[in-house]
Design a protein around this motif. Structure first.
Motif, PDB file in Angstrom:
ATOM      1  N   LYS A  35       0.942  -1.127  -0.139  1.00  8.05           N
ATOM      2  CA  LYS A  35       0.041   0.128   0.077  1.00  8.05           C
ATOM      3  C   LYS A  35       0.659   1.177   0.059  1.00  8.05           C
ATOM      4  N   GLU A  37       0.675   4.118  -1.384  1.00  7.09           N
ATOM      5  CA  GLU A  37       0.054   5.316  -1.228  1.00  7.09           C
ATOM      6  C   GLU A  37      -0.327   5.818   0.190  1.00  7.09           C
ATOM      7  N   GLN A 222      -2.133 -10.695 -15.317  1.00  2.00           N
ATOM      8  CA  GLN A 222      -2.959  -9.628 -15.609  1.00  2.00           C
ATOM      9  C   GLN A 222      -4.106  -9.850 -16.741  1.00  2.00           C
ATOM     10  N   TYR A 225      -6.931 -11.605 -15.814  1.00  3.80           N
ATOM     11  CA  TYR A 225      -7.948 -10.553 -14.678  1.00  3.80           C
ATOM     12  C   TYR A 225      -8.495  -9.359 -15.392  1.00  3.80           C
ATOM     13  N   GLU A 226      -7.795  -8.894 -16.490  1.00  6.23           N
ATOM     14  CA  GLU A 226      -8.272  -7.814 -17.153  1.00  6.23           C
ATOM     15  C   GLU A 226      -9.650  -8.166 -18.056  1.00  6.23           C
ATOM     16  N   ARG A 235     -13.012  -1.972 -12.036  1.00  6.10           N
ATOM     17  CA  ARG A 235     -12.023  -1.516 -12.268  1.00  6.10           C
ATOM     18  C   ARG A 235     -10.732  -2.137 -11.886  1.00  6.10           C
ATOM     19  N   PRO A 236      -9.739  -2.833 -12.766  1.00  3.13           N
ATOM     20  CA  PRO A 236      -8.828  -3.770 -12.542  1.00  3.13           C
ATOM     21  C   PRO A 236      -7.659  -2.984 -11.897  1.00  3.13           C
ATOM     22  N   ARG A 237      -6.786  -3.593 -11.039  1.00  5.60           N
ATOM     23  CA  ARG A 237      -5.338  -3.044 -10.323  1.00  5.60           C
ATOM     24  C   ARG A 237      -4.605  -3.171 -11.524  1.00  5.60           C
ATOM     25  N   PRO A 238      -3.729  -2.553 -11.545  1.00  7.22           N
ATOM     26  CA  PRO A 238      -2.716  -2.674 -12.660  1.00  7.22           C
ATOM     27  C   PRO A 238      -1.780  -3.762 -12.234  1.00  7.22           C
ATOM     28  N   TYR A 241       0.732  -3.322  -9.474  1.00 14.96           N
ATOM     29  CA  TYR A 241       0.120  -3.555  -8.078  1.00 14.96           C
ATOM     30  C   TYR A 241       0.541  -5.249  -7.707  1.00 14.96           C
ATOM     31  N   PHE A 242       0.506  -6.194  -8.560  1.00 18.50           N
ATOM     32  CA  PHE A 242       0.710  -7.483  -8.309  1.00 18.50           C
ATOM     33  C   PHE A 242       1.913  -7.748  -8.552  1.00 18.50           C
ATOM     34  N   TYR A 285      -7.335 -13.191  -5.126  1.00 10.26           N
ATOM     35  CA  TYR A 285      -7.803 -12.705  -6.385  1.00 10.26           C
ATOM     36  C   TYR A 285      -8.036 -13.724  -7.501  1.00 10.26           C
TER      37      TYR A 285
END
Length: 372
Positions: A35, A37, A222, A225-226, A235-238, A241-242, A285
């Motif tokens: 995390k 941010e 990814q 996942y997308e 909205r998928p995480r980029p 992130y993974f 996920y």
């Protein structure tokens, strides 16, 4: 018990988590690096002999333009929630967080209040008068959890209404778990419903192969996942992130995060990530292609992940969040319907709690969040 609280090093924090049978993956030190941010801090509680008896990972999120923070302890802190002197544990934490500039504190005590086994859930689904899990008599109630809630309210902690679905909190209030302790793998499989067992066999017959992936395979994860995000409208995480999750969690413990793929005829058609902290294993996920669903790759993958968790000595295989809706017309009903086939149990935690240290700023945040 006389308690003191102070900031602790990452090493102290990790050593404490490793001394426990299990803890939330949101409370390991490496979660702070996932995390990015948020600013972070590790806290430790010490008894009169200097022994560490509790720990908490705090994430700080700054308000725009002013140096005031929301302090968040996801699925934590890790302490004795049933202690009669709970106030003596939490008051020093509030004082410390206020000194750090926090205007509000949010925490998620890892305290289970009710459980429903698969038979009770199925009976609720079949009853046309039942719309919510809470309308079904629980198969296990933890009276001490109600006492924890009462103590928190008396201390001034607050809890918002989630509308019943269980998704009002940041972390899910309702989850679905398959208990593994004191059960043989045959017992676990026999607990699956006929459809799940049939689908596992169908996948085997079709030649579905489940394999573990590596960091290099995250781009392929990814892609699936997308596809899932577009199909299910989220909205998928980029990818970054993974990649960060993999790097920081597996640097802390080489077996903290795993990646699985279900393949058919050499093509990846489903994938999932798994997290491990002590005896608690999470399916975190999931993703799948839009085609080849008839070969049941997701059932095969879950069965392999559960077997791997069992082989590691896990006591719980956690399929994460569900809604409490048992209404077949509710778009969230499918979550519990899929997971109940594993023969596990729905679990309700006491939810997340807030403590306003600055009532004006806390109220402003509430208004902002309600309008998002």
């Amino acid at each position: 018990m006389s308690l003191t609280l102070r900031t602790i090093s990452r090493e102290q924090h990790l050593a404490y988590i490793q001394s426990l049978p299990a803890a939330s993956h949101c409370q390991v030190p490496a979660w702070a690096e996932v995390k990015t941010e948020w600013r972070s801090e590790s806290l430790g509680w010490f008894d009169k002999d200097g022994q560490m008896v509790g720990a908490g990972l705090v994430l700080y999120r700054q308000l725009p333009k002013i140096k005031r923070y929301l302090a968040y302890l996801p699925e934590g802190p890790v302490l004795n929630w049933y202690a009669p002197n709970l106030n003596e544990w939490l008051q020093p934490m509030l004082a410390h967080l206020k000194e750090q500039g926090a205007f509000s504190v949010k925490m998620g005590p890892p305290v289970v209040i009710r459980r429903w086994n698969a038979a009770a859930i199925k009976s609720g689904i079949q009853d046309p008068d039942v719309k919510r899990l809470r309308d079904v008599e629980a198969t296990h109630i933890e009276p001490r959890a109600f006492e924890v809630s009462d103590r928190l309210r008396k201390m001034g902690w607050q809890q918002g209404e989630d509308g019943g679905a269980g998704f009002g909190d940041v972390q899910p209030r309702y989850v679905f778990q398959v208990p593994l302790a004191n059960r043989s793998l045959d017992d676990v499989l026999k607990g699956f419903n006929q459809l799940w067992r049939r689908n596992i066999k169908k996948a085997e017959k079709a030649g579905v192969e489940v394999v573990q992936g590596s960091y290099e395979d995250l781009a392929e994860w990814q892609r699936l996942y997308e596809i899932t995000a577009e199909r299910d409208h989220f909205r998928p995480r980029p990818l970054s992130y993974f990649q960060r999750m993999w790097s920081v969690l597996n640097t802390e413990d080489p077996n903290r995060m795993r990646l699985y793929f279900a393949r058919h005829d050499g093509e990846n058609v489903a994938a999932a990530t798994m997290l491990i902290v002590g005896g608690h294993v999470w399916y975190s996920y999931g993703a799948s292609a839009n085609h080849k669903r008839e070969v049941r790759p997701s059932n095969a993958m879950q069965w392999r992940m559960l077997r791997d968790a069992y082989a590691m000595g896990a006591t719980v295989y956690d399929l994460r969040g569900i809604s409490d809706s048992l209404d077949e017309t509710d778009h969230l009903f499918g979550l519990i319907q899929f997971k109940v086939g594993t023969g596990g149990e729905a679990v309700e935690y006491i939810g997340e709690w807030d403590f306003p240290l600055n009532k004006l700023l806390h109220k402003a945040l509430d208004i902002y969040m309600s309008r998002r």
